[in-house]
Design an enzyme around this catalytic site. Structure first.
Site, PDB file in Angstrom:
ATOM      1  N   LYS A 133     -17.309  10.979 -28.661  1.00  0.00           N
ATOM      2  CA  LYS A 133     -16.413  12.140 -28.538  1.00  0.00           C
ATOM      3  C   LYS A 133     -15.854  12.529 -29.903  1.00  0.00           C
ATOM      4  CE  LYS A 133     -15.279  10.978 -23.749  1.00  0.00           C
ATOM      5  NZ  LYS A 133     -14.389  10.280 -22.794  1.00  0.00           N
ATOM      6  N   GLN A 152      -8.303   7.703 -21.989  1.00  0.00           N
ATOM      7  CA  GLN A 152      -9.609   7.138 -21.624  1.00  0.00           C
ATOM      8  C   GLN A 152      -9.464   6.188 -20.434  1.00  0.00           C
ATOM      9  OE1 GLN A 152     -12.563   8.048 -22.923  1.00  0.00           O
ATOM     10  NE2 GLN A 152     -13.703   6.634 -21.639  1.00  0.00           N
ATOM     11  N   ASP A 189      -9.386  16.792 -19.620  1.00  0.00           N
ATOM     12  CA  ASP A 189     -10.213  16.049 -18.663  1.00  0.00           C
ATOM     13  C   ASP A 189     -10.190  16.691 -17.277  1.00  0.00           C
ATOM     14  OD1 ASP A 189     -11.679  13.782 -19.394  1.00  0.00           O
ATOM     15  OD2 ASP A 189      -9.861  12.573 -19.645  1.00  0.00           O
TER      16      ASP A 189
END
Ligand code: GUN
Length: 279
Positions: A53, A97, A120
């Site tokens: 990422k 995460q 997200d």
């Protein structure tokens, strides 16, 4: 092999090239999109995902910063960090995460991320928007798969899509995105009785359970499009999906490989969402 592979790596590069051009335009207006990643614990897979990422962000000119915490970090400390990022005007996107260590309350932490920085798409406001058919930040993996379907020019209207796996990050949002495009959707789980009777009726089959070889060629309708979200490591250290690629490729029209399929698209869509958040 009858099926065409859908090359997620190449498509992700194309999406990232478009992102790079967009970031360049934003920079001329004085805006540099910024992404903050919060990583708690030392899950090696999470570290690998984050490396990808961060690299993708750097390639297109998005600023990214990783805040790392030890596995014994308290709930309050993680929340304090998220709140600091909520208030930081240079940060447009925040990603916590997953998975978090079991000692932490994942839902409570995700709820702390302000909805307009939730790249997200895990905040309840963004999940609600998706539920209503108006996604603002569609979760990255399902959004990436929709781009893959668009890249092969398939019309989803009236097609039968079968999603295997009901996770909040992949299965459920994918079912909603397909439904929003007028597909007829069946949502299965790893516990579905006679799973093959469902998968064999799929024009579009999405498999996201985390079990190698769950779907083989006998379970696929001739001419189907098969998207494999699984990332499993075998005892020999090889990365494999949930789909037995070789047997499915004999039957399907299109199939995604692992690695090089859905994974790179997840990363690309995170960059897309971060740019959208900055805009
Ligand atoms: N862990 C595995 N996939 C994802 C994802 O898409 N987002 C976050 N935050 N964590 C993940």
């Amino acid at each position: 092999m009858a099926a065409q592979r859908i090359d997620g790596k190449a498509l992700a590069q194309q999406v990232l090239a478009e992102c790079g051009a967009e970031v360049a335009r934003m920079v001329t207006r004085g805006v540099v999109p910024g992404l903050a990643v919060v990583l708690v614990g030392d899950n090696p897979a999470s570290r690998a995902y984050i490396r990808n990422k961060v690299r993708a962000c750097a390639d297109v000119g998005v600023r990214s910063i990783v805040h790392e915490f030890g596995a014994d970090t308290s709930q309050a400390q993680v929340i304090e960090q998220v709140r600091r990022l909520n208030d930081d005007p240079a940060i447009h996107g925040i990603l916590v995460q997953l998975p978090l260590p079991k000692t932490l309350d994942e839902a409570a932490i995700l709820a702390e991320v302000v909805a307009h920085k939730d790249v997200d798409g895990f905040h309840e406001v963004n999940r609600g928007a998706l539920f209503s058919g108006q996604p603002r930040f569609p979760p990255c993996t399902p959004a990436g798969m929709m781009r893959m379907l668009d890249s092969i020019g398939v019309s989803l209207t009236g097609k039968h899509a079968v999603v295997v796996g009901r996770s909040n990050t992949v299965g459920k949002p994918m079912a909603l995105l397909l439904l929003a495009r007028d597909a007829t959707v069946t949502l299965c789980t790893s516990k579905t009785v006679d799973l093959a009777s469902h998968t064999r009726r799929a024009d579009v089959l999405v498999v996201a359970v985390g079990r190698p070889g769950l779907v083989n060629g006998d379970m696929v309708k001739p001419g189907a499009i098969v998207l494999d979200v699984g990332i499993n490591r075998t005892a020999e250290g090889k990365l494999v999906g949930d789909v037995d690629f070789d047997s499915v490729a004999q039957v399907a029209a299109h199939v995604t490989p692992v690695p090089g399929g859905v994974g790179p698209m997840t990363v690309a869509m995170l960059v897309v969402n971060t740019i959208a958040a900055a805009q």
